[in-house]
Design a protein around this motif. Structure first.
Motif, mmCIF file in Angstrom:
data_model
loop_
_atom_site.group_PDB
_atom_site.id
_atom_site.type_symbol
_atom_site.label_atom_id
_atom_site.label_comp_id
_atom_site.label_asym_id
_atom_site.label_seq_id
_atom_site.Cartn_x
_atom_site.Cartn_y
_atom_site.Cartn_z
ATOM 1 N N GLU A 1 6.727 -1.894 -0.817
ATOM 2 C CA GLU A 1 6.382 -2.742 0.335
ATOM 3 C C GLU A 1 5.868 -1.855 1.478
ATOM 4 O O GLU A 1 6.462 -0.832 1.824
ATOM 5 N N GLY A 2 4.751 -2.243 2.064
ATOM 6 C CA GLY A 2 4.176 -1.505 3.183
ATOM 7 C C GLY A 2 3.255 -0.377 2.795
ATOM 8 O O GLY A 2 2.681 0.282 3.671
ATOM 9 N N VAL A 3 3.096 -0.124 1.501
ATOM 10 C CA VAL A 3 2.217 0.952 1.024
ATOM 11 C C VAL A 3 1.027 0.344 0.294
ATOM 12 O O VAL A 3 1.193 -0.482 -0.608
ATOM 13 N N THR A 4 -0.154 0.736 0.689
ATOM 14 C CA THR A 4 -1.379 0.283 0.019
ATOM 15 C C THR A 4 -2.102 1.487 -0.544
ATOM 16 O O THR A 4 -2.222 2.515 0.124
ATOM 17 N N CYS A 5 -2.584 1.354 -1.785
ATOM 18 C CA CYS A 5 -3.288 2.455 -2.445
ATOM 19 C C CYS A 5 -4.716 2.048 -2.790
ATOM 20 O O CYS A 5 -5.024 0.855 -2.976
ATOM 21 N N ASP A 6 -5.551 3.034 -2.911
ATOM 22 C CA ASP A 6 -6.902 2.799 -3.409
ATOM 23 C C ASP A 6 -6.829 2.514 -4.917
ATOM 24 O O ASP A 6 -6.151 3.242 -5.666
ATOM 25 N N LYS A 7 -7.500 1.466 -5.371
ATOM 26 C CA LYS A 7 -7.389 1.053 -6.765
ATOM 27 C C LYS A 7 -7.949 2.079 -7.730
ATOM 28 O O LYS A 7 -7.458 2.209 -8.854
ATOM 29 N N ASP A 8 -8.951 2.794 -7.315
ATOM 30 C CA ASP A 8 -9.581 3.744 -8.234
ATOM 31 C C ASP A 8 -8.846 5.082 -8.272
ATOM 32 O O ASP A 8 -8.542 5.602 -9.348
ATOM 33 N N PRO B 1 12.711 -0.690 2.611
ATOM 34 C CA PRO B 1 12.710 -1.965 1.874
ATOM 35 C C PRO B 1 13.235 -1.791 0.449
ATOM 36 O O PRO B 1 13.134 -0.699 -0.139
ATOM 37 N N PRO B 2 13.794 -2.851 -0.142
ATOM 38 C CA PRO B 2 14.379 -2.767 -1.503
ATOM 39 C C PRO B 2 13.396 -2.298 -2.559
ATOM 40 O O PRO B 2 13.819 -1.718 -3.578
ATOM 41 N N VAL C 1 -2.773 6.867 -1.416
ATOM 42 C CA VAL C 1 -2.244 6.003 -0.373
ATOM 43 C C VAL C 1 -3.264 5.909 0.759
ATOM 44 O O VAL C 1 -3.734 6.925 1.289
ATOM 45 N N THR C 2 -3.586 4.667 1.156
ATOM 46 C CA THR C 2 -4.548 4.458 2.246
ATOM 47 C C THR C 2 -3.895 3.913 3.504
ATOM 48 O O THR C 2 -4.366 4.192 4.604
ATOM 49 N N THR C 3 -2.827 3.135 3.388
ATOM 50 C CA THR C 3 -2.122 2.650 4.568
ATOM 51 C C THR C 3 -0.619 2.660 4.329
ATOM 52 O O THR C 3 -0.153 2.454 3.209
ATOM 53 N N ILE C 4 0.114 2.911 5.429
ATOM 54 C CA ILE C 4 1.570 2.760 5.441
ATOM 55 C C ILE C 4 1.896 1.874 6.627
ATOM 56 O O ILE C 4 1.678 2.262 7.780
ATOM 57 N N ASP C 5 2.405 0.675 6.362
ATOM 58 C CA ASP C 5 2.728 -0.281 7.421
ATOM 59 C C ASP C 5 4.181 -0.728 7.251
ATOM 60 O O ASP C 5 4.492 -1.604 6.447
ATOM 61 N N LEU C 6 5.046 -0.087 8.002
ATOM 62 C CA LEU C 6 6.479 -0.370 7.929
ATOM 63 C C LEU C 6 7.010 -0.744 9.311
ATOM 64 O O LEU C 6 8.112 -0.358 9.702
ATOM 65 N N ARG C 7 6.232 -1.483 10.054
ATOM 66 C CA ARG C 7 6.634 -1.881 11.406
ATOM 67 C C ARG C 7 7.856 -2.806 11.360
ATOM 68 O O ARG C 7 8.019 -3.622 10.449
ATOM 69 N N ASP C 8 8.734 -2.636 12.352
ATOM 70 C CA ASP C 8 9.869 -3.536 12.569
ATOM 71 C C ASP C 8 10.753 -3.693 11.321
ATOM 72 O O ASP C 8 11.185 -4.796 10.974
ATOM 73 N N LYS C 9 11.037 -2.594 10.645
ATOM 74 C CA LYS C 9 11.890 -2.636 9.461
ATOM 75 C C LYS C 9 13.285 -2.065 9.710
ATOM 76 O O LYS C 9 14.098 -2.001 8.791
ATOM 77 N N GLY C 10 13.558 -1.611 10.929
ATOM 78 C CA GLY C 10 14.859 -1.018 11.214
ATOM 79 C C GLY C 10 15.033 0.356 10.612
ATOM 80 O O GLY C 10 16.164 0.797 10.378
ATOM 81 N N LEU C 11 13.939 1.054 10.346
ATOM 82 C CA LEU C 11 14.018 2.375 9.727
ATOM 83 C C LEU C 11 14.696 3.367 10.661
ATOM 84 O O LEU C 11 14.529 3.322 11.880
#
Length: 483
Positions: A62-69, A49-50, A73-83
Motif C-alpha cells: 500500500e502506498g508504493v507504485t512501480c513502473d510496470k516495465d 500498513p498490513p 518504485v516511482t511513488t511512495i505515498d504514505l500520508r497520514d498513516k501514523g508512521l
C-alpha cells in the motif's frame, strides 16, 4: 495400476511444474530492483500498513507504485498513516526512478534523509512530522523538483541558503518550520508561483520579494520582517499577498493598490504609516492594527506629517521612528507639545527636529525643506551617507544645522550667513568651505540671530560652540597685548 512409464511421466510433469512455480516465485520476489531499499525502509519505520509483509512483492505494498516495465518504485505515498521511526538515507538514495515522496501527517523523527541525486524526484511532502534537522545536501542535484512542502516541522533553526539550492521550484512551503535569518534572496525567480514562509523567525527587509515575478501566492505573515514594502508592480500575476504580523514600516506603495491581479491582501498588525491604502473593488483586505493617519482609505495626511514621513523614507523608515511617529498630528494645538520623538513644536508648527545619535542610516531627505518653520535641525552622530540636499539651504527660518559625525560626502550647500552649519566628522572633499574666524573647524557661516535657536540645544553642542568662541577671543587678546 499405472505402469512404471506412466509413473515416471507424472513425476516428470510434477518436477517441471515445481520448477516453473519456484522460478515464478523467485522472479516475483526479485521483481523490483528497489526491493532491498524498501525492505531497509520498513526496518526503520513502525505502524506500516498490513500489506507491508516480508516476502511479498513490494510493488503490491500500500502506498508504493512501480513502473510496470522496469519494476522500479516511482511513488511512495504514505500520508497520514501514523508512521513512526526514522528514515534511513541509505534506503531512499537508491530509488533512482522515484518521482514523488509524500510522507506528510506522520510522526517520523530524527534527521530528514538526504535526497541528493534523485534526478527524477518532482514532489516532496514532509509536513507535520517530528523531523529535527536537514542535512546540507538535502536536495543537492535534484533538478526535477517542482513541489516542496516542509510545513510544521520542529527543525533546529535553519536558513534557506543552507539547505535549498537553486531549484526550479513552482511550489515551496515551509510554514512553522523554524526558519531564521533574512528573506532568501537566491530563490529561483523564473518558475516559483507559490511561496509560503509564514510563522517562522525570518527578519530584515523584504526587497527580494519583488524579484519573484511569477508568484501568484506570497505568504510571509507572522515573522519579524521590517522596513518598507517594495514596489510590487512588476509581479503581474500576484493574487495573494499576506504579510500581517510583522514589523513592516513606511507607506503602502500606491502602485500596490493598482495591481489588477490582486485578490487578497493582509497587512494587519504592522507599523505601516501614511494614508490608509485604498484597494480596488473585489480585493479582500485586512489592514487593521497599523498607524495610518486616517481611518478613511485614501485620505491624505497633514502636510507636516507627510513631510516627516518623507524624511523617514530617506532613513529607510527605521523602527525607532515608526514606533513613535504615527497619527495625523505632530503638534498639540492646545499647548504646542509634540508626541513625535525628536520633534519640538511652537503652537502648531514644527520648529525643531533633533534626531542625533539614533543610529540612523540612509540619506538626508530634501523633504526637510517642507518644514518651513524649523529653526534647528540636528542629525549628528548617525550613519547618514550621500550629500546634504541643496533644498535645506532654502529653509526660511533655519538657524542651526548639525550633521557632525556622519558619513556625508559631496559639497555643503551655500547657506545664508545667519545659518550655523556644523559638519565636522564627515567625508566632505575640498568643496567644504573654510571655517570663518572665531568658528570651530568643520562649521560654516555666522551665528544665528538672537532668539532663533531653541533653548533645547543640547548642553554639549552649545558648550563646544561657546568654548570655541571664548578660546579664540582670549587668544586674540593675548596676541594683541603681546604686540
Amino acid at each position: 495400476m499405472a505402469s512404471q512409464d506412466e509413473q515416471n511421466g507424472k513425476t516428470g510433469l510434477l518436477l517441471a511444474f515445481l520448477c516453473v512455480s519456484t522460478s515464478s516465485l523467485a522472479l516475483g520476489a526479485a521483481k523490483s530492483p528497489d526491493a532491498d531499499a524498501i525492505v531497509d525502509l520498513a526496518r526503520s519505520v513502525s505502524n506500516l500498513p498490513p500489506s507491508w509483509t516480508a516476502g511479498a512483492d513490494i510493488c503490491g505494498y500500500e502506498g508504493v507504485t512501480c513502473d510496470k516495465d522496469s519494476g522500479r518504485v516511482t511513488t511512495i505515498d504514505l500520508r497520514d498513516k501514523g508512521l513512526a521511526g526514522t528514515l534511513p538515507s541509505s534506503a531512499l538514495s537508491s530509488l533512482a526512478a522515484v518521482t514523488a515522496l509524500h510522507l506528510g501527517g506522520n510522526r517520523l523523527a530524527g534527521a530528514v534523509p538526504s535526497l541528493a541525486s534523485l534526478a527524477s524526484l518532482a514532489l516532496v511532502v514532509l509536513d507535520g512530522n517530528a523531523f529535527t534537522s536537514l542535512p546540507a545536501d538535502f536536495l543537492k542535484d535534484v533538478p526535477s523538483l517542482r513541489d516542496l512542502s516542509l510545513d510544521s516541522l520542529p527543525l533546529q533553526p535553519w536558513s534557506l541558503p543552507e539547505a535549498i539550492p537553486s531549484l526550479s521550484l513552482e511550489y515551496f512551503s515551509a510554514s512553522a518550520a523554524n526558519l531564521a535569518g533574512p528573506f532568501p534572496a537566491n530563490l529561483p525567480c523564473s518558475s516559483l508561483t507559490t511561496l509560503r514562509l509564514n510563522r517562522n523567525n525570518l527578519s530584515g527587509p523584504i526587497d527580494a520579494v519583488a524579484s519573484l515575478k511569477s508568484l501568484t501566492v506570497l505568504m510571509i505573515d507572522h515573522n519579524s520582517f521590517s522596513g518598507p514594502i517594495p514596489d510590487l508592480s512588476g509581479m503581474s500575476q500576484l493574487e495573494t499577498f499576506s504579510a500581517g504580523d510583522n514589523l513592516l514600516t513606511g507607506l503602502v506603495p500606491a502602485s500596490m493598490t493598482k495591481m489588477p491581479s490582486l485578490r487578497r491582501v493582509s497587512l494587519a498588525n504592522n507599523l505601516l504609516q501614511g494614508p490608509m491604502p485604498e484597494f480596488g473593488h473585489g480585493v479582500d483586505t485586512d489592514v487593521l492594527g497599523n498607524d495610518f493617519c486616517h481611518p478613511e482609505p485614501g485620505r491624505p495626511c497633514d502636510a507636516q506629517v507627510t513631510a516627516l514621513l518623507q524624511v523617514a523614507a530617506g532613513f529607510g523608515y527605521p523602527l525607532q521612528l515608526s514606533r513613535n511617529w504615527y497619527g495625523n498630528t505632530t503638534c498639540n494645538s492646545k499647548d504646542g507639545t509634540a508626541s513625535w520623538v525628536g520633534v519640538v513644536c511652537n503652537g502648531t508648527d514644527v520648529t525643531e527636529v533633533s534626531l542625533q545619535q539614533m543610529n540612523l542610516s540612509g540619506t538626508i531627505s530634501p523633504a526637510f525643506a517642507n518644514l518651513t518653520a524649523v529653526v534647528r535641525l540636528n542629525l549628528s552622530g548617525n550613519h547618514l551617507a550621500g550629500a546634504i540636499p541643496d533644498a535645506l539651504a532654502t529653509m526660511p527660518r533655519l538657524a542651526l544645522l548639525d550633521v557632525t559625525n556622519n558619513n556625508l560626502r559631496g559639497q555643503i550647500p551655500k547657506f545664508k550667513p545667519s545659518v550655523q552649519v556644523m559638519a565636522q566628522g564627515n567625508r566632505f572633499g575640498k568643496s567644504v568651505p573654510p571655517p570663518a574666524a572665531g568658528v570651530p573647524a568643520g562649521t560654516t557661516a555666522g551665528s544665528p540671530p538672537a532668539g532663533t535657536v531653541s533653548s533645547s540645544l543640547p548642553a554639549n553642542s552649545a558648550s563646544r560652540f561657546n568654548l570655541g568662541i571664548i578660546a579664540n577671543v582670549i587668544l586674540a587678546l593675548v596676541i594683541a597685548n603681546w604686540g
